[in-house]
Design a protein around this motif. Structure first.
Motif, PDB file in Angstrom:
ATOM      1  N   LEU A  98      70.053  29.477  48.128  1.00  0.00           N
ATOM      2  CA  LEU A  98      69.206  28.333  47.803  1.00  0.00           C
ATOM      3  C   LEU A  98      69.232  27.268  48.896  1.00  0.00           C
ATOM      4  N   VAL A 116      58.192  26.612  43.684  1.00  0.00           N
ATOM      5  CA  VAL A 116      59.500  25.932  43.654  1.00  0.00           C
ATOM      6  C   VAL A 116      59.522  24.788  44.671  1.00  0.00           C
ATOM      7  N   GLY A 118      60.782  21.918  44.558  1.00  0.00           N
ATOM      8  CA  GLY A 118      62.079  21.260  44.651  1.00  0.00           C
ATOM      9  C   GLY A 118      63.079  22.017  45.496  1.00  0.00           C
ATOM     10  N   LEU A 119      62.762  23.256  45.834  1.00  0.00           N
ATOM     11  CA  LEU A 119      63.614  24.068  46.700  1.00  0.00           C
ATOM     12  C   LEU A 119      63.011  24.203  48.099  1.00  0.00           C
ATOM     13  N   VAL A 133      69.686  20.304  47.078  1.00  0.00           N
ATOM     14  CA  VAL A 133      69.274  21.216  46.000  1.00  0.00           C
ATOM     15  C   VAL A 133      69.524  20.541  44.656  1.00  0.00           C
ATOM     16  N   ASN A 136      66.895  17.623  44.110  1.00  0.00           N
ATOM     17  CA  ASN A 136      65.451  17.857  44.031  1.00  0.00           C
ATOM     18  C   ASN A 136      65.010  19.048  43.193  1.00  0.00           C
ATOM     19  N   ALA A 137      65.883  20.027  43.011  1.00  0.00           N
ATOM     20  CA  ALA A 137      65.466  21.255  42.321  1.00  0.00           C
ATOM     21  C   ALA A 137      65.770  21.180  40.833  1.00  0.00           C
ATOM     22  N   THR A 138      64.901  21.763  40.035  1.00  0.00           N
ATOM     23  CA  THR A 138      65.136  21.844  38.595  1.00  0.00           C
ATOM     24  C   THR A 138      65.785  23.182  38.263  1.00  0.00           C
ATOM     25  N   GLU A 141      63.268  25.957  38.443  1.00  0.00           N
ATOM     26  CA  GLU A 141      62.959  26.413  39.794  1.00  0.00           C
ATOM     27  C   GLU A 141      64.063  27.326  40.326  1.00  0.00           C
ATOM     28  N   VAL A 142      65.298  26.958  40.061  1.00  0.00           N
ATOM     29  CA  VAL A 142      66.430  27.770  40.512  1.00  0.00           C
ATOM     30  C   VAL A 142      66.375  29.153  39.864  1.00  0.00           C
ATOM     31  N   GLU A 145      63.702  31.263  41.473  1.00  0.00           N
ATOM     32  CA  GLU A 145      64.082  31.764  42.788  1.00  0.00           C
ATOM     33  C   GLU A 145      65.114  32.881  42.688  1.00  0.00           C
TER      34      GLU A 145
END
Length: 307
Positions: A98, A116, A118-119, A133, A136-138, A141-142, A145
């Motif tokens: 990630l 994604v 946020g990634l 990560v 910004n990432a939810t 989204e994780v 990915e």
């Protein structure tokens, strides 16, 4: 009366600590003896570069490295395919990635920027550190990915025996449940240890193995002296605890390019050299260490069932 009271207190204390002392290791739960020291020597970062691929291949062939994981978003994953075609039984997992942490050598999310955001950083690459990560990432989204990286591996015909996390990003509280969720759903073992608490119990109850210990100190052995590096490994092997240990290493074989990529961190080459060194092999043999794979852990977990 005082003596009787002290005896009662001592008895109560023993009663409290005895169950903790008797708690079996996950190695025991999977069928090994209580005193057995079981070891997975696991090479991260396959697919990141040619140097990583070549180092991992030679270490696997030598026989001490028992397991590897591949960074699916990276450019040199196709270069790993010939080795897997020749060695299809290799214990190969996914080093779920990630982050993209190098300055001039980057990669992006496999799910795509639109899916994604946020990634994705301003260059369309994965963020260059774990903090970004987390910021910004939810979790959605994780998870997307994770599934994209798994899908790419299966599309390429790569066997996936397990999953772990590059730079430990998926062990962050925000993301660990999604990591466990995908592993349990797909019945793919994941790197998981008891200190994860309820998540570890959930993983075990979900039919996947759990490890007892993770050894990740090799990255801190910042020496280019091969004798010193081998000495670190020999000491670590001698001091392994009963149960299953997952020893994380990076088998980077030196070439003309890798120093430009990783900032000339020459100390990383020592893992590759130490894991094809007869002194390391001798220590494993003399200590009676049992080498295993994530594949074997899953097979044993299946045999145990709900116990």
């Amino acid at each position: 009366m005082i003596r009787a009271g002290l005896f009662l207190i001592a008895f109560q204390f023993i009663a409290l600590v005895a169950p903790l002392a008797a708690e079996p290791t996950y190695g025991e739960r999977l069928g090994w003896k209580p005193e057995d020291r079981v070891l997975i020597i696991h090479c991260d970062d396959v697919g990141m570069s040619l140097a990583n691929n070549e180092g991992a291949a030679e270490a696997l062939d030598y026989g001490l490295v028992t397991s590897v994981s591949v960074m699916m978003p990276c450019p040199w994953v196709p270069g790993w395919l010939p080795y897997m075609k020749e060695h299809p039984d290799t214990d190969m997992g996914l080093h779920l990635t990630l982050t993209s942490e190098y300055d001039a050598y980057r990669w992006g999310p496999l799910a795509g920027k639109n899916q994604v955001p946020g990634l994705t950083d301003e260059h369309g690459c994965l963020p260059d550190n774990v903090t970004l990560v987390k910021k910004n990432a939810t979790p959605d989204e994780v998870e997307l990915e994770i599934r994209a990286q798994l899908d790419r591996a299966l599309t390429m015909g790569l066997p996936v025996s397990h999953m772990d996390s590059h730079m430990g990003t998926l062990f962050e509280p925000e993301f660990i449940e999604r990591y466990a969720k995908v592993g349990i759903e797909k019945q793919i073992p994941i790197l998981m240890v008891p200190r994860a608490g309820e998540i570890a119990k959930k993983v075990w109850e979900g039919g996947l193995p759990v490890l007892d210990h993770v050894h990740s100190e090799s990255y801190n052995w910042k020496t280019t002296d091969i004798d010193e590096k081998v000495g670190h490994y020999v000491d670590a092997i001698k001091n392994l605890k009963p149960g299953i240990t997952y020893m994380i290493i990076h088998c980077t074989k030196p070439n003309d390019v890798i120093g430009v990529i990783n900032g000339h961190r020459d100390f990383l080459y020592g893992d590759y050299q130490a894991l094809i060194d007869p002194r390391t092999k001798k220590a494993i043999e003399e200590e009676g260490i049992i080498l295993t794979t994530m594949k074997e852990l899953k097979a044993r977990r299946d045999k145990v069932g709900k116990n």
